[in-house]
Design a protein around this motif. Structure first.
Motif, PDB file in Angstrom:
ATOM      1  N   SER A  16      14.631 -12.463 -49.778  1.00 58.34           N
ATOM      2  CA  SER A  16      14.416 -13.383 -50.934  1.00 58.34           C
ATOM      3  C   SER A  16      15.327 -14.651 -50.496  1.00 58.34           C
ATOM      4  CB  SER A  16      15.342 -12.656 -52.088  1.00 58.34           C
ATOM      5  OG  SER A  16      16.381 -12.250 -51.610  1.00 58.34           O
ATOM      6  N   LEU A  18      17.549 -16.089 -51.926  1.00 57.34           N
ATOM      7  CA  LEU A  18      18.920 -15.889 -52.159  1.00 57.34           C
ATOM      8  C   LEU A  18      19.322 -14.300 -51.615  1.00 57.34           C
ATOM      9  CD1 LEU A  18      19.502 -17.181 -55.800  1.00 57.34           C
ATOM     10  CD2 LEU A  18      19.865 -18.490 -53.872  1.00 57.34           C
ATOM     11  N   VAL A  19      20.838 -14.512 -51.107  1.00 58.11           N
ATOM     12  CA  VAL A  19      21.407 -13.109 -50.590  1.00 58.11           C
ATOM     13  C   VAL A  19      22.355 -12.817 -51.736  1.00 58.11           C
ATOM     14  CG1 VAL A  19      22.323 -12.064 -48.716  1.00 58.11           C
ATOM     15  CG2 VAL A  19      20.675 -13.717 -48.309  1.00 58.11           C
ATOM     16  N   LEU A  20      22.795 -11.632 -52.036  1.00 53.80           N
ATOM     17  CA  LEU A  20      23.649 -10.990 -52.852  1.00 53.80           C
ATOM     18  C   LEU A  20      25.064 -10.754 -51.717  1.00 53.80           C
ATOM     19  CD1 LEU A  20      25.020 -10.897 -55.461  1.00 53.80           C
ATOM     20  CD2 LEU A  20      24.439  -8.077 -55.247  1.00 53.80           C
ATOM     21  N   ALA A  49      21.200  -8.445 -59.929  1.00 59.89           N
ATOM     22  CA  ALA A  49      20.351  -9.253 -58.471  1.00 59.89           C
ATOM     23  C   ALA A  49      18.824  -8.983 -58.460  1.00 59.89           C
ATOM     24  CB  ALA A  49      20.973  -8.750 -57.112  1.00 59.89           C
ATOM     25  N   ILE A  54      16.444 -10.838 -55.986  1.00 60.70           N
ATOM     26  CA  ILE A  54      17.354 -10.861 -54.896  1.00 60.70           C
ATOM     27  C   ILE A  54      16.937  -9.288 -54.240  1.00 60.70           C
ATOM     28  CG2 ILE A  54      19.560 -10.924 -53.781  1.00 60.70           C
ATOM     29  CD1 ILE A  54      20.448 -12.687 -55.808  1.00 60.70           C
ATOM     30  N   HIS A  56      18.144  -9.071 -50.702  1.00 61.74           N
ATOM     31  CA  HIS A  56      18.693  -9.106 -49.353  1.00 61.74           C
ATOM     32  C   HIS A  56      20.379  -9.200 -49.786  1.00 61.74           C
ATOM     33  CE1 HIS A  56      18.652 -11.186 -45.368  1.00 61.74           C
ATOM     34  NE2 HIS A  56      19.716 -10.469 -45.428  1.00 61.74           N
ATOM     35  N   TYR A  57      21.021  -7.979 -49.294  1.00 63.41           N
ATOM     36  CA  TYR A  57      22.393  -7.731 -49.521  1.00 63.41           C
ATOM     37  C   TYR A  57      23.230  -7.659 -48.165  1.00 63.41           C
ATOM     38  CZ  TYR A  57      20.256  -6.245 -53.969  1.00 63.41           C
ATOM     39  OH  TYR A  57      19.795  -6.313 -54.950  1.00 63.41           O
ATOM     40  N   GLN A 286      19.807 -20.352 -46.615  1.00 63.82           N
ATOM     41  CA  GLN A 286      19.723 -19.132 -47.484  1.00 63.82           C
ATOM     42  C   GLN A 286      21.128 -18.897 -48.040  1.00 63.82           C
ATOM     43  OE1 GLN A 286      18.598 -15.493 -45.377  1.00 63.82           O
ATOM     44  NE2 GLN A 286      17.453 -14.790 -47.198  1.00 63.82           N
TER      45      GLN A 286
END
Length: 325
Positions: A16, A18-20, A49, A54, A56-57, A286
């Motif tokens: 994604s 964005l990343v969390l 998320a 989102i 991606h962690y 990102q």
């Protein structure tokens, strides 16, 4: 708007935009045990998320002294289908003060990297990481030793991809020369407050260049080598979205007013404007959103779909750096 360019495993879903960032999972940085309230807090953050796309962690073995990974591991164990829907990224290479072997320090020895990954996998309750980052440059690191450790992890199926954090182009180049697996990520502090990544290029051959600590050429190197740039601290601890922090630069207030104005004009949150400014950069940044609060995560919903004009981008940049171009 830039998109993630991570060359991930063929069966993995695209990362994604964005990343969390999960640094706040697990509560305080103490030795207290995990509570069910902390696990529920993790569930709510992940749900928020996922709601805004989102997948991606980002973690590190030191975050809340391992509790962050444990909490996310509990979330994964209680939502069995989730593991195959997300990208798990963690970091190693920092030893916190208080261990049995000495002071707080960086450790990128092969032995430590291998042991760290085993600990990460155990806390998360998973068989592999999608991405492992080396957390900080270790002045005592031996590049060949690191390369051998990464190769062993890859061959064992414990880690699929690798990267670094807080490194300049020449540090990455040296590691890559001694590694058979490609380094595909570099995570750095970048935001409307931490504008060194822009200044490094803009101030070439100008007196201001000597005041900038951001490693010159790193943005260009990562673009040329197709290394995904990730920004930690992209929301600048809320400096532009309503939070007043003692001792902050005087330019912050003017920049925050611009952010608020642009957000109102577009009908989006101030968080969206702050992130969209980062994501307009052609390097394809990102952002890693470091919050566990659902409302804060949800406020970032439209970031990937909001395109600032060139005029707006420069207006925000000029306000933040406090000078005309």
């Amino acid at each position: 708007m830039s998109k993630s360019k991570l060359p991930l495993h063929h069966h993995q879903i695209p990362a994604s935009p964005l990343v969390l960032g999960c640094m706040r999972f697990g509560g305080d940085w103490d030795g207290l045990p995990i509570t069910e309230d902390l696990v529920m807090e993790g569930h709510k953050a992940v749900e928020a998320a996922l709601e805004i796309g989102i997948n991606h962690y980002d973690l590190a073995d030191i975050y809340t002294r391992g509790k962050a990974e444990y909490v996310l591991g509990r979330v994964l164990s209680e939502q069995k289908s989730l593991r195959n829907q997300i990208i798990l990224q963690s970091k190693c290479g920092i030893r916190l003060v208080g261990d049995d072997e000495g002071p707080q320090r960086y450790d990128s020895s092969g032995k430590h990297i291998l042991a760290s990954v085993d600990g990460i996998l155990k806390r998360l309750g998973v068989e592999y990481l999608d991405i492992l980052l080396l957390h900080r440059p270790d002045p005592l690191a031996h590049p060949q030793e690191i390369g051998d450790a990464l190769a062993r992890l890859h061959q064992a199926g414990k880690v699929r991809h690798f990267g670094v954090s807080n490194m300049g182009s020449e540090q990455i180049r040296l590691l890559q020369l001694h590694s058979s697996v490609p380094l595909i990520v570099n995570q750095l502090e970048m935001s409307l407050d931490k504008i060194g990544f822009v200044e490094a290029g803009v101030t070439v051959n100008r007196p201001q260049a000597k005041e900038n600590v951001f490693p010159y050429g790193t943005m260009e190197y990562c673009q040329a080598e197709q290394i995904q740039l990730q920004a930690w601290g992209p929301l600048a601890q809320g400096r532009f979205t309503g939070r007043v922090i003692d001792g902050q630069r005087p330019e912050i207030e003017d920049t925050a007013k611009l952010v608020q104005r642009m957000a109102k004009e577009r009908g989006v949150t101030p968080e969206v404007i702050v992130l969209a400014w980062l994501m307009k950069h052609p390097a394809g940044i990102q952002p890693v959103i470091g919050s566990i609060r659902p409302e804060r995560i949800l406020a970032c919903r439209d970031a990937a779909n909001t395109e600032l004009t060139r005029y707006e981008w420069y207006e925000l940049y000029s306000a933040s750096c406090g000078r005309r171009m």
